[in-house]
Scaffold this motif. Structure first.
Motif, short mmCIF file in Angstrom:
data_model
loop_
_atom_site.label_atom_id
_atom_site.label_comp_id
_atom_site.label_asym_id
_atom_site.label_seq_id
_atom_site.Cartn_x
_atom_site.Cartn_y
_atom_site.Cartn_z
N LEU A 217 110.13 -24.39 -12.45
CA LEU A 217 110.36 -23.54 -13.61
C LEU A 217 111.79 -23.62 -14.16
O LEU A 217 112.00 -23.53 -15.35
N GLY A 218 112.77 -23.74 -13.29
CA GLY A 218 114.15 -23.80 -13.75
C GLY A 218 114.78 -25.16 -13.54
O GLY A 218 116.00 -25.28 -13.51
N GLY A 219 113.95 -26.18 -13.37
CA GLY A 219 114.44 -27.48 -12.95
C GLY A 219 114.87 -28.40 -14.08
O GLY A 219 114.60 -28.15 -15.25
N GLU A 312 124.52 -30.22 -20.02
CA GLU A 312 123.62 -29.09 -19.79
C GLU A 312 123.14 -29.05 -18.34
O GLU A 312 123.05 -27.98 -17.73
N PHE A 313 122.85 -30.21 -17.79
CA PHE A 313 122.41 -30.30 -16.40
C PHE A 313 123.50 -29.81 -15.46
O PHE A 313 123.25 -29.00 -14.55
N LEU A 314 124.72 -30.27 -15.66
CA LEU A 314 125.83 -29.88 -14.78
C LEU A 314 126.12 -28.39 -14.89
O LEU A 314 126.42 -27.73 -13.88
N ARG A 315 126.05 -27.86 -16.09
CA ARG A 315 126.30 -26.43 -16.27
C ARG A 315 125.24 -25.61 -15.53
O ARG A 315 125.57 -24.63 -14.85
N ALA A 327 117.30 -25.83 -5.00
CA ALA A 327 117.85 -26.94 -4.24
C ALA A 327 118.38 -27.99 -5.22
O ALA A 327 117.73 -28.29 -6.22
N LEU A 328 119.57 -28.51 -4.94
CA LEU A 328 120.13 -29.62 -5.71
C LEU A 328 119.91 -30.88 -4.88
O LEU A 328 120.48 -31.01 -3.79
N ILE A 329 119.08 -31.77 -5.39
CA ILE A 329 118.60 -32.91 -4.61
C ILE A 329 118.92 -34.23 -5.31
O ILE A 329 118.62 -34.40 -6.50
N ALA A 330 119.53 -35.15 -4.56
CA ALA A 330 119.67 -36.53 -5.03
C ALA A 330 118.59 -37.35 -4.34
O ALA A 330 118.41 -37.24 -3.12
N ASN A 340 118.45 -33.95 -9.17
CA ASN A 340 117.45 -32.96 -9.55
C ASN A 340 117.92 -31.54 -9.26
O ASN A 340 118.49 -31.28 -8.19
N ILE A 341 117.67 -30.66 -10.20
CA ILE A 341 117.71 -29.22 -9.93
C ILE A 341 116.28 -28.83 -9.66
O ILE A 341 115.41 -28.94 -10.53
N TRP A 342 116.00 -28.39 -8.44
CA TRP A 342 114.63 -28.14 -8.01
C TRP A 342 114.47 -26.65 -7.75
O TRP A 342 115.12 -26.08 -6.88
#
Length: 617
Positions: A217-219, A312-315, A327-330, A340-342
């Motif tokens: 939902l917030g990814g 936007e992703f980094l913010r 979770a912040l996943i590479a 990924n923002i998961w």
């Protein structure tokens, strides 16, 4: 009878009318979870049950997984209008990407953000929007009553008005609106619905509700390609500061995560990516992205910017870092690093969504165990309705292969070759359109390397393969190609469980008459998988957490794949459970699979007995 005023428009199948009656009664007390097998006819049953509510002035929101699926409930509603006299108005809602005439005139395949950008810049002077604002008589549309997005789009184009905002006008008078999940669960989009539809007095129907648990939902995701393009944009605009930042970011990502194995994953920290730069570098990158979009827009090109997306992703990553359930996943996918923002917080977020509606009906063919489903989507007040399968030995022959398995980190060469041989034996016997649904893309690739395509072609089959990077247009063409082979019975579809063909596609009749499951679609035990399990164990306890996060989703994906072949009580299929571990999870598979399964060795699969050889339905 649910209501004396309206008749069910079809010859009722077993249990349909009694389930409709039960839904009517249960909605008086609370929410309903309906689990019914493929071929039961859930959509017409639920519509029939909702007619008395709509007769009293109630309104219905019908949520589907993707925008492309919004036509189905509207088309079903059209049958009720034509055959049952239900004179209500049903409208399919699609986003600006599908409905903007102005964006279409610019040519090319624009994404949602690009079309929204064009709309925000041009709305006041857009001839189509102005024509709508001047006033238009759309009573002709209301007379039709059941309006797919294409119906609205074509009428609006002919009249020279904006199709998207015409939809918004129609929402105000519609009795039923069909839309994608996003318009219900995404805060940035749900205002579109709430502004025109009194949700607190409406019933929400969530179709294919088994998908809810895995909504991100917030990814968001950016790739190495996104970063490289952002660097090019900084160079193009002559911004040395942003260029230096993105160049350093690119180097960090390659150094830290470039050596990850394929499908491997690792946690990353947003502050590490920003190390050495002032906090305002994100806003500077965002402003650069805005300038790029403006420049491209003015030149007639697509108003897109990778720098804007990256910022936007980094913010968002900075804001969400440390939030429980995020979770912040590479990870490495197809040789490229993805950041990924998961968002794993489906239960927490969705529980508030359901309370906005008067009642909610959740429906799917694969929700068991229902208690687990309810808990993971934040549902506490509900009554389950479970419908038994109509299928028996006249519909299906089911085989569990006891000497095959995809268990382990990698599929060995010997096991891959054994799978190819087993599939070949089945194909040589059934000689009908068939599908091999694999545990993952990784397993699919291993079977291709082991010669599965060549073996199928040797037997006279034409092979259609689902790729991870397939566009919607490519997928549609591949699906049509496969279905067109049904008359000759020589199509073979190769696709992963959980993919678009194993869940979203419909294969009635002869279009698919054999399903071979190559493995169980458990997630690979990566950092990402382990984080998901850990989060669920914290929420629900060690035992339930692993079942909820790992076991149940996998068996639901398997059940969805099995269900592609049986879409009505007259369909027939051979089903092969190609993994010995299915023996441990039979209770989570459809009831007819449990009852009909026969254990065999792979070498005996050339002796399978198709049900159509026993009886013609």
């Amino acid at each position: 009878m649910v209501t004396g005023r309206y008749a069910f428009p079809y010859k009722p199948r077993r249990h349909q009318l009694e389930v409709a009656e039960k839904i009517v009664e249960l909605l008086k007390r609370g929410n309903v979870v309906l689990e019914a097998p493929t071929g039961f006819g859930k959509t017409p049953v639920v519509i029939y049950a909702l007619l008395p509510f709509m007769e009293r002035g109630g309104r219905v929101v019908w949520a589907v997984r993707t925008g492309s699926e919004t036509d189905r409930p509207v088309e079903e509603f059209r049958v009720f209008r034509e055959k049952s006299g239900a004179r209500f108005v049903a409208v399919g809602l699609r986003g600006k990407k599908d409905m903007c005439l102005l964006a279409g005139e610019r040519g090319g395949q624009l994404d949602y953000s690009e079309v929204s950008y064009i709309c925000s810049r041009e709305r006041r002077r857009c001839k189509y929007y102005r024509r709508l604002q001047e006033g238009v008589d759309y009573s002709e549309l209301l007379e039709r009553g059941a309006l797919t997005y294409r119906d609205v789009f074509e009428w609006a184009r002919r009249e020279g008005v904006c199709p998207y905002f015409l939809q918004r006008e129609l929402l105000k008078v519609a009795d039923l609106v069909a839309l994608s999940y996003n318009y219900v669960v995404d805060e940035d989009l749900s205002w579109t619905l709430r502004g025109a539809f009194p949700t607190s007095q409406s019933i929400l129907v969530v179709d294919e509700a088994h998908n809810l648990q895995e909504l991100n939902l917030g990814g968001d995701t950016v790739t190495e390609g996104t970063i490289a393009r952002a660097k090019e944009e900084a160079a193009e605009m002559g911004d040395e500061e942003v260029y230096g930042f993105v160049e350093a970011l690119e180097a960090k990502v390659r150094e830290k995560y470039g050596s990850l194995p394929e499908e491997g994953s690792e946690v990353f920290r947003a502050e590490d990516l920003l190390d050495g730069f002032d906090e305002d570098i994100i806003e500077k990158t965002l402003r650069l992205g805005e300038l790029v979009r403006e420049k491209r827009y003015r030149s007639g090109a697509r108003p897109r910017s990778s720098a804007h997306h990256l910022a936007e992703f980094l913010r968002k990553a900075v804001d969400l870092e440390g939030v429980k359930g995020i979770a912040l996943i590479a990870e490495k996918v197809d040789g490229r690093v993805h950041l990924n923002i998961w968002d794993m917080r489906s239960g927490e977020i969705l529980s508030g969504v359901w309370r906005r509606f008067r009642r909610v009906i959740f429906m799917s063919g694969t929700l068991s165990p229902i208690e687990a489903f309810a808990e993971t989507v934040g549902l506490s007040d509900y009554t389950p309705v479970t419908v038994p399968s109509p299928y028996d030995e006249t519909n299906a022959s089911v085989y569990l292969v006891k000497d095959l398995t995809t268990r382990g980190e990698e599929l060995s060469e010997e096991m891959a070759e054994r799978y190819v041989s087993a599939v070949g034996r089945v194909l040589g016997r059934v000689k009908r359109n068939s599908a091999v649904f694999t545990a993952s893309y990784r397993v699919l690739q291993r079977l291709l390397e082991a010669g599965l395509k060549e073996e199928a072609e040797r037997l006279g089959y034409e092979v259609v393969v689902e790729r991870r990077d397939m566009s919607g247009q490519e997928a549609g063409a591949a699906l049509e190609k496969f279905k067109n082979l049904a008359a000759e019975g020589r199509g073979l579809l190769l696709a992963p469980m959980g993919g678009r063909f194993a869940e979203g596609a419909d294969f009635p009749g002869e279009e698919l008459m054999c399903v071979f499951l190559a493995g169980i679609p458990f997630e690979k035990p990566t950092t990402k998988t382990n984080l998901y399990i850990k989060y669920y164990e914290e929420l629900y306890g060690p035992e339930k957490g692993r079942l909820y996060a790992y076991v149940y989703p996998a068996l639901r994906r398997a059940s969805q794949a099995i269900g592609r072949a049986l879409r009505s009580p007259r369909d027939q299929a051979v089903i092969v459970l190609g993994d010995s571990r299915y023996r441990n999870y039979m209770g989570l598979l459809p009831d007819y699979v449990r009852e009909l399964a026969v254990e065999v060795k792979s070498q005996d699969l050339d002796s399978v007995e198709p049900p159509w050889e026993k009886i013609k339905l």
